[in-house]
Each structure stands twice: as C-alpha cells, then as structure tokens.
Design an enzyme around this catalytic site. Structure first.
Site, PDB file in Angstrom:
ATOM      1  N   ASP A 402     -28.896   7.029 -39.492  1.00 48.65           N
ATOM      2  CA  ASP A 402     -29.205   5.831 -40.272  1.00 48.65           C
ATOM      3  C   ASP A 402     -28.537   4.640 -39.587  1.00 48.65           C
ATOM      4  OD1 ASP A 402     -30.242   4.907 -43.134  1.00 48.65           O
ATOM      5  OD2 ASP A 402     -28.365   3.860 -42.711  1.00 48.65           O
ATOM      6  N   ASP A 445     -35.225   2.858 -41.470  1.00 46.45           N
ATOM      7  CA  ASP A 445     -34.295   3.029 -40.342  1.00 46.45           C
ATOM      8  C   ASP A 445     -33.701   4.428 -40.332  1.00 46.45           C
ATOM      9  OD1 ASP A 445     -31.184   1.736 -41.701  1.00 46.45           O
ATOM     10  OD2 ASP A 445     -32.927   2.560 -42.725  1.00 46.45           O
TER      11      ASP A 445
END
Length: 560
Positions: A402, A445
C-alpha cells in the site's frame, strides 16, 4: 438455273455454322449462370462463416466477462471477511468490550472509510430470556454510540423487535452505523430475523444471507467468535467457548457496482435461494431479451450477468450481409471472389483469435498498470498453493503493498500524476520480482505480490528489496515533479489450504505495518494464524528503513 437454288440459307455448311453459333451462345449463357450460381453459393458460405465466427466471439466475450465479474464479486466479499477477521480478533481479545472501545477500534482500522459498502458493523450477544432484564439495565447504563465515540449516545425505551416471548434473544452489544438511515435499534432481535444465525454458533463458519428489515434489504455476513480466536473442534466446546457474533451489513448495490466496473452495459442479478428464503439484488438496467450467464457461488448464492444479445445469422450480421450482397454482385468473377472469400475467411478467423486474446488479457489484467487483476491473482494463488501442496519444503509468500500518503499525492499533484506514479511503481515492482512471481493491482494504490519460497529461505529478502526499490525518487510530468513515495507491506508466508487464508493473513499484516508507522513491512507466519490473539500480541524483529526514521537501521514489525 434459278437464283434461289444457291441461296446461303439453304446451304448445308451454313446451317451447321448457324447451329454452332447458337450452341455457343447457349453454352456461354449456361457458363454465366453456373458462374453466378457458384459465386452466390460461395458468398453465402463465406457470409455464414463470418456470422458463425462473430457469434462464437461474442459468446466467448460474454463468458469471460461473466467469469471476471464473478471473480471480482468473490474478492469483494473476501475483502469484507478481512474486516470480520480483524474485528473477531478484537472481540476475542476484549470479550467484555464497551461500545466506546468498539467505536475506537472501528475508527483505528478506518472501517467506514475503507469499506464504502459497509452500512452497519457490530457485536451481537446471545441473551437468554432469564437475562433480558439484566441486559436492559446494561443498555440503559451504557447505550450505543452508533455514529462514533464523539457522537451522543442513542437512548430510548427498550422494546424487543419483533415482539414476542422467546427462549433466547440476539442483541447488539456494540456497533457502528454509517447513517441514521442504516442504524438498527439495539432491541432488534437478530436471531428472529436471521434464522441461520444460531446454526453458525455450532458450525463455526461465517454465513452470508440477505437481511430484510421493513423496506430495507441488505447483505448480511455473520461470523461466530470464540475465546482464543479460533473455533474448537466439537459442537459442545464451541458452545462453551462462544462469545457472540461479529456481524456486518452491506449495501448490495455498492458491492455489485464494484463488480460491474468497466462494464456499463452489463446488468447483474445477485440471487439467494436457500431454506425457503429467496432474495434478489439487481444492479444495472436489464435489456429486453437479454442474454444471460450464470455463475454458482455456492451456499445458495448465484450471479447472473445479462447483456444485450448480439444480432446472429447472416441476416442479422451486417458484415455477413455485406459479404453476401457483394459476392452475388461479383459472381461473374468467381475466381477472384473465391480468392477474396478465402482470404476474408482466414482474416476473419485471425481477427477472432486476436480479439479472443485481447478479451482474455483484458479480463485478467489491470488496464492502467498491465499487472494481474483480482481474477488472475486468485487463479495464480490457487495454482501456487496446489504446487506447494505437492512439493515438500516449499511455501507461498503473499505481499500486500500500500502506497503511504497516496491520497495526498493525488490531491496535491492531480489524478494524472497519481496514475503516472502507479504506472512507474508497477514497472519497478515488475522489475524487482522474479519471472515466476506474480504481481497484481487490486485497485487504487493496493498491490499484491505472490512468490514461492523455500522454508529455509528468509521471508524478509523480497519485502526489503521491494521497499528499497519503490522508495527511490520518481520523476513525474517529464521531470518537472519529483516524488519520494514510501510503501507499507504486509507479508504472509507458509502453507495455506485456500487462497483466502493467504490473502487474509497478508492483509492483516498490512494493517500492522500501517499501525507500526508505515514505510516498512510486517511478516506474519501461517504457523500462528490459528491464534489471532497471539498473532496480534506477538511481534518480532522490527526493521525500519533509514529514510523513514532517520539514519541507521531499526527493526520492522514482523512475526515469524
């Protein structure tokens, strides 16, 4: 001798010549008709081949789309289980947690922010009829704060819904709601509305079922929670160790809308038919005479995708009609027509094969980065776990990655820069892993890497290499902007029975990496997966990166 005796019309040779000319004209006409017939027949055959090929292509596209949507829906539900596992661990560690403590936990994991489809999450306790008065007193002394720890509590008379005398009741002891429209009274008896709830206490398994209250229809997920975080082996032991249920209510339209992303003309029917209960959730506009594909998700659930049926047959396909008309008009040039039809058919088949490859690739890859998508990730995980099961000494690593502060980068530099950043990081990720590893983007993301690893090998090598590579400065907008991105990585390592276990453990490790201060990684070993309380309490060899916390090396949280 008269003049008429020698007239050409009566000469035998003249009559033979006339007959030959007449026969030649008849032959040419016959050949012309034959050429026309052959040309028309060839055009009809070619048009039928094109119509059939495009029909097959359309059917394949529909099948691939349905499979991709079903895989996306499965992953969306699997994503909800991650929250349930985390909440179950909290409940196991805090069996008498107050509503305020539960609210603080929900805020710490960003439940409402990370799960937009989440409408309600709470802890449900089993209250016998003899304990109803004590539970009412507890509710009066410590009411729910369903809109957050800082919001005022909800007070009011405690009237059991639906009313009636029952041996036991199932009431929410703590919970959080997205809005007043999704808030459910604390006196609501969940066991009366969800007959399968009590059965899950004995089976130890999560249950997906529709939850209908008045005109509101939601998708409910109920998971029993036991002391020490795991279900005992026998029914009796489960009942003795039973603490309650962790329940979430989801907006089905949000879940289905996520599955339909990229398919605006596709409609979905998400059906439940089990135990006499039949509920259907629909997303998208269902076209007239729609063509459908069914995918069985088991446990009573099916997904039906519906699309506009393509025109079929020579008359319904404009390419086939054009070929038929053109072939008929050019039937006198049968040789060229045959060549054209042959070439056209080969090209049509090549186009079908090429389009099939494109559709297969698009169904299994992320359009922005070219990495694997959710469907291919699950398929790869199943294949790796199957190979590990046959190969002693081999395990599977799953890395949830992440990007720290990606929202701020998007807000500051714009979405175009954010997309460019994702593409650059995806390229670096592809360069860092081995050819046998799998890199995927789940959306936003969030990235995932799957890698096979020998038991004797260190699980820290790959995440360290990835964190170091991805944190290198990145030039955006042709060098006019420079960004130094950091990432948090959750790593699951070991042997697993199902891909869901592997990915769930890696996602939990990512939560820990975020909580540890980001810009690092956390390693969770499958050996401690069965005891979630111990998994959250136990930490070992923390390694931080110099750029994240100044010069020098510090341990990043990891559990092995």
């Amino acid at each position: 001798m008269s003049a008429t005796a020698t007239a050409p019309a009566t000469h035998p040779s003249s009559r033979a010549l006339l007959q030959a000319l007449r026969a030649s004209r008849h032959g040419a006409l016959a050949v012309g008709l034959l050429l026309t017939l052959l040309g028309t027949t060839a055009a009809l055959v070619g048009a039928g081949a094109v119509a059939h090929s495009e029909d097959q292509q359309s059917r394949l596209a529909d099948h691939l789309t349905s499979a991709g949507v079903a895989s996306t829906l499965k992953l969306a539900l699997l994503h909800e289980e991650d929250l349930i596992v985390s909440a179950s661990a909290f409940m196991s560690a805090n069996p008498v947690a107050s509503p305020a403590q539960f609210d603080r936990w929900a805020a710490s994991v960003g439940a409402m922010r990370r799960y937009p489809e989440l409408q309600n999450v709470g802890l449900v306790k089993l209250v016998p009829a003899s304990g109803l008065g004590a539970f009412e007193a507890h509710v009066s002394a410590e009411p729910l704060r369903p809109f957050g720890a800082s919001a005022p509590p909800v007070r009011g008379p405690f009237a059991v819904i639906p009313p009636g005398q029952r041996p036991a009741y199932c009431f929410a002891a703590a919970g959080l709601a997205r809005s007043r429209g999704t808030f459910l009274p604390q006196s609501l008896d969940y066991c009366a509305l969800a007959p399968t709830l009590l059965a899950t206490r004995d089976t130890g398994k999560a249950e997906y079922a529709p939850f209908v209250v008045g005109s509101s229809r939601m998708l409910g997920v109920e998971t029993p929670v036991y002391r020490n975080g795991s279900a005992p082996l026998t029914v009796g032991a489960r009942r003795r160790a039973f603490l309650g249920w962790l329940g979430v209510l989801l907006a089905p339209e949000e879940v289905l809308a996520r599955a339909r992303e990229g398919h605006p003309f596709l409609a979905l029917r998400f059906k439940y038919d089990r135990g006499g209960q039949r509920v259907t959730f629909t997303s998208g506009t269902i076209p007239d005479n729609a063509e459908s594909n069914f995918v069985d998700l088991h446990n009573g659930w099916t997904v039906q995708s519906l699309t506009v049926p393509p025109a079929r047959g020579v008359i319904g396909n404009w390419r086939a009609r054009l070929m038929l008309v053109g072939g008929t008009l050019l039937s006198a040039l049968i040789g060229m027509l045959v060549f054209t039809l042959a070439s056209g058919r080969r090209r049509a088949l090549e186009l079908v094969a090429e389009k099939t490859r494109e559709l297969s690739y698009a169904a299994l890859h992320d359009p922005l980065t070219g990495l694997a998508n959710r469907a291919l990730l699950l398929e790869s995980a199943e294949r790796m776990l199957s190979r590990v099961d046959r190969t002693p000494g081999l395990g599977v690593n799953a890395l949830f990655i992440d990007i720290d502060g990606f929202k701020e980068i998007n807000d500051t530099l714009g979405h175009a820069a954010g997309d460019e950043l994702l593409q650059v990081l995806a390229g670096r990720l592809r360069e860092t892993i081995r050819a046998s590893d799998v890199a995927a983007r789940l959306g936003g993301d969030e990235f995932v890497v799957l890698a096979e690893i020998e038991h004797a090998a260190s699980p820290n090598v790959l995440p360290e290499r990835i964190v170091a590579r991805l944190r290198e400065p990145i030039e955006l907008d042709q060098g006019r902007k420079v960004v130094a991105a950091t990432v948090s990585v959750g790593v699951a390592v070991g042997e697993f029975a199902h891909p869901s276990e592997l990915l769930r453990l890696a996602d939990l490790a990512l939560y820990e990496a975020k909580a540890a201060g980001k810009d690092g990684y956390v390693v969770f070993d499958a050996a401690v997966q069965g005891d979630l309380h111990a998994l959250f309490e136990h930490t070992a060899h923390r390694v931080a990166h110099p750029h994240a916390r100044g010069a020098g090396a510090h341990p990043v949280a990891g559990i092995t």
